[in-house]
Design a protein around this motif. Structure first.
Motif, PDB file in Angstrom:
ATOM      1  N   SER A 179       4.309   1.017   9.913  1.00 55.30           N
ATOM      2  CA  SER A 179       2.939   0.641  10.241  1.00 55.30           C
ATOM      3  C   SER A 179       2.919  -0.440  11.312  1.00 55.30           C
ATOM      4  O   SER A 179       2.112  -0.398  12.249  1.00 55.30           O
ATOM      5  CB  SER A 179       2.198   0.155   8.997  1.00 55.30           C
ATOM      6  OG  SER A 179       1.871   1.232   8.137  1.00 55.30           O
ATOM      7  N   THR A 227      -1.992   4.664  10.692  1.00 50.13           N
ATOM      8  CA  THR A 227      -1.661   6.022  11.127  1.00 50.13           C
ATOM      9  C   THR A 227      -1.619   6.160  12.645  1.00 50.13           C
ATOM     10  O   THR A 227      -1.003   7.084  13.165  1.00 50.13           O
ATOM     11  CB  THR A 227      -2.671   7.033  10.572  1.00 50.13           C
ATOM     12  OG1 THR A 227      -3.990   6.705  11.029  1.00 50.13           O
ATOM     13  CG2 THR A 227      -2.659   7.015   9.041  1.00 50.13           C
ATOM     14  N   GLU A 228      -2.262   5.228  13.361  1.00 51.33           N
ATOM     15  CA  GLU A 228      -2.223   5.299  14.824  1.00 51.33           C
ATOM     16  C   GLU A 228      -2.693   3.990  15.435  1.00 51.33           C
ATOM     17  O   GLU A 228      -3.574   3.311  14.901  1.00 51.33           O
ATOM     18  CB  GLU A 228      -3.109   6.435  15.336  1.00 51.33           C
ATOM     19  CG  GLU A 228      -2.920   6.729  16.811  1.00 51.33           C
ATOM     20  CD  GLU A 228      -3.596   8.018  17.250  1.00 51.33           C
ATOM     21  OE1 GLU A 228      -3.139   8.594  18.255  1.00 51.33           O
ATOM     22  OE2 GLU A 228      -4.567   8.439  16.589  1.00 51.33           O
ATOM     23  N   LYS A 256       1.266   8.428   0.628  1.00 55.43           N
ATOM     24  CA  LYS A 256       0.760   9.074   1.836  1.00 55.43           C
ATOM     25  C   LYS A 256      -0.650   8.590   2.160  1.00 55.43           C
ATOM     26  O   LYS A 256      -1.400   8.204   1.262  1.00 55.43           O
ATOM     27  CB  LYS A 256       0.758  10.598   1.663  1.00 55.43           C
ATOM     28  CG  LYS A 256       2.150  11.202   1.486  1.00 55.43           C
ATOM     29  CD  LYS A 256       2.069  12.717   1.375  1.00 55.43           C
ATOM     30  CE  LYS A 256       3.462  13.322   1.216  1.00 55.43           C
ATOM     31  NZ  LYS A 256       3.401  14.805   1.122  1.00 55.43           N
ATOM     32  N   ALA A 257      -0.990   8.608   3.451  1.00 55.99           N
ATOM     33  CA  ALA A 257      -2.327   8.179   3.869  1.00 55.99           C
ATOM     34  C   ALA A 257      -3.384   9.100   3.279  1.00 55.99           C
ATOM     35  O   ALA A 257      -3.265  10.325   3.347  1.00 55.99           O
ATOM     36  CB  ALA A 257      -2.421   8.181   5.392  1.00 55.99           C
TER      37      ALA A 257
END
Length: 234
Positions: free
Chosen positions: A10, A39-40, A79-80
């Motif tokens: 992360s 996640t981004e 998991k997200a």
């Protein structure tokens, strides 16, 4: 204290993201009673074009391109999760972290259109994208022009749209019950408390409502034949 920490992955995904936003997400993880997953972070122009082609993004002027946005999700079973109820639990935590650090943030879940639950960004107004932004440094001149010409990624918030609607109605001299009802519903639908800035805007809108009602009352009686007078012989 919850005791969760962001993973190395992360943190790596926030490379190139503005330090103020990184601080907010790190602090949010310290406050959150569950694990968060970034996640981004920084996104390339080519990736943004592909996202638009797939329909998962809608503008080339995304804050991800300049390092002013991150996508964050609560973790479920490692998991997200892309569950809106969980986003609504996370939102006040991130906003609290931002408030503690004095960093203004915008949540994609507050947008009136194109709501984006995982998305957090620094506002354009306080954090304009300069040529020194990490994302812009990686673009050629044509790509930078493409980003600058595109419409901003953020939509108007529910609260902002409601306040604007009522304010314009008041300024125009007419306020319907439907307008006021919609205004109240929009505010109550929010999953967070109003900021002091929002409170000021609400106060202004209320003043405009009063002015609008008064103007409508005057216009009504003028149309009926003149100003209102007190006549004991009525």
């Amino acid at each position: 204290m919850p005791g969760y920490k962001l993973s190395a992955q992360s943190m790596k995904l926030m490379t190139g993201v503005h330090p103020d936003l990184v601080k907010v997400i790190v602090r949010a993880q310290e406050l959150a009673p569950f694990q968060l997953i970034v996640t981004e972070g920084l996104r390339s122009v080519a990736q943004q074009r592909e996202n638009i082609r797939k329909g998962v993004s809608w503008t080339m002027n995304s804050r991800h391109l300049t390092g002013h946005a991150v996508d964050v999700a609560p973790a479920v079973n490692g998991k997200a999760s892309y569950s809106w109820p969980l986003y609504y639990k996370l939102a006040p935590i991130v906003k609290q972290a931002a408030h503690e650090l004095g960093v203004p943030v915008e949540w994609g879940g507050d947008w009136r259109k194109n709501k984006d639950g995982p998305h957090w960004q620094l506002p354009f107004r306080q954090y304009p994208a300069h040529k020194s932004s990490v994302g812009l440094l990686g673009m050629d001149e044509m790509e930078r022009d493409e980003v600058r010409r595109a419409a901003p990624t953020n939509g108007e918030s529910d609260a902002g749209a409601a306040i604007k609607t009522v304010g314009l109605a008041g300024a125009g001299g007419f306020v319907s019950l439907d307008t006021v009802s919609a205004f109240v519903q929009d505010l109550s639908a929010q999953q967070y408390e109003l900021t002091s800035h929002d409170a000021v805007r609400v106060a202004i809108a209320v003043v405009l409502i009063g002015a609008g009602v008064w103007m409508a009352w005057k216009a009504y009686h003028k149309a009926k034949g003149g100003e209102v007078t007190v006549d004991g012989n009525d």
